[in-house]
Design a protein around this motif. Structure first.
Motif, short mmCIF file in Angstrom:
data_model
loop_
_atom_site.label_atom_id
_atom_site.label_comp_id
_atom_site.label_asym_id
_atom_site.label_seq_id
_atom_site.Cartn_x
_atom_site.Cartn_y
_atom_site.Cartn_z
N HIS A 125 0.82 -1.21 0.00
CA HIS A 125 0.00 0.00 0.00
C HIS A 125 0.86 1.26 0.00
N VAL A 126 1.96 1.25 0.71
CA VAL A 126 2.85 2.42 0.73
C VAL A 126 3.46 2.64 -0.65
N VAL A 127 3.90 1.57 -1.29
CA VAL A 127 4.49 1.70 -2.63
C VAL A 127 3.44 2.20 -3.62
N LEU A 128 2.24 1.69 -3.54
CA LEU A 128 1.17 2.17 -4.43
C LEU A 128 0.86 3.64 -4.19
N ALA A 129 0.81 4.05 -2.94
CA ALA A 129 0.55 5.46 -2.64
C ALA A 129 1.67 6.35 -3.15
N LEU A 130 2.90 5.91 -3.01
CA LEU A 130 4.03 6.67 -3.55
C LEU A 130 3.97 6.76 -5.07
N PHE A 131 3.59 5.66 -5.72
CA PHE A 131 3.46 5.68 -7.18
C PHE A 131 2.38 6.67 -7.62
N VAL A 132 1.25 6.65 -6.97
CA VAL A 132 0.17 7.57 -7.33
C VAL A 132 0.62 9.01 -7.13
N TYR A 133 1.31 9.29 -6.03
CA TYR A 133 1.81 10.64 -5.77
C TYR A 133 2.80 11.09 -6.84
#
Length: 86
Positions: free
Chosen positions: A62-70
């Motif tokens: 989830h952290v990696v996905l959130a960073l990707f979206v950002y």
């Protein structure tokens, strides 16, 4: 033409970077947290360490996905502003 090509290259690099993170980071943290943190340091049983290591891996995804979206959002808005000034 060159600006569009560099934009495509930048986008592809970002995608490949986050793909590598998505594959290596959760798997690596799963096994390392299971072996060294939960079983090694905390002395948990094998069954409990599987459970908590899986939670660590899911949170990492989830952290990696959130960073990707950002990063994708800010890169897209930056490219939009650069194109708007032309």
């Amino acid at each position: 033409y060159f600006r569009n090509e560099s934009s495509l290259t930048s986008t592809l690099r970002t995608l490949l970077f986050f793909t590598a993170l998505m594959i290596t980071l959760p798997v690596g943290l799963y096994f390392s947290s299971k072996a060294y943190v939960f079983e090694g340091s905390l002395g948990m049983s094998d069954r409990d360490s599987y459970f908590y290591a899986a939670i660590v891996a899911v949170v990492t995804v989830h952290v990696v996905l959130a960073l990707f979206v950002y990063v994708a959002w800010t890169e897209g808005s930056r490219q939009w502003r650069e194109g708007k000034q032309d």
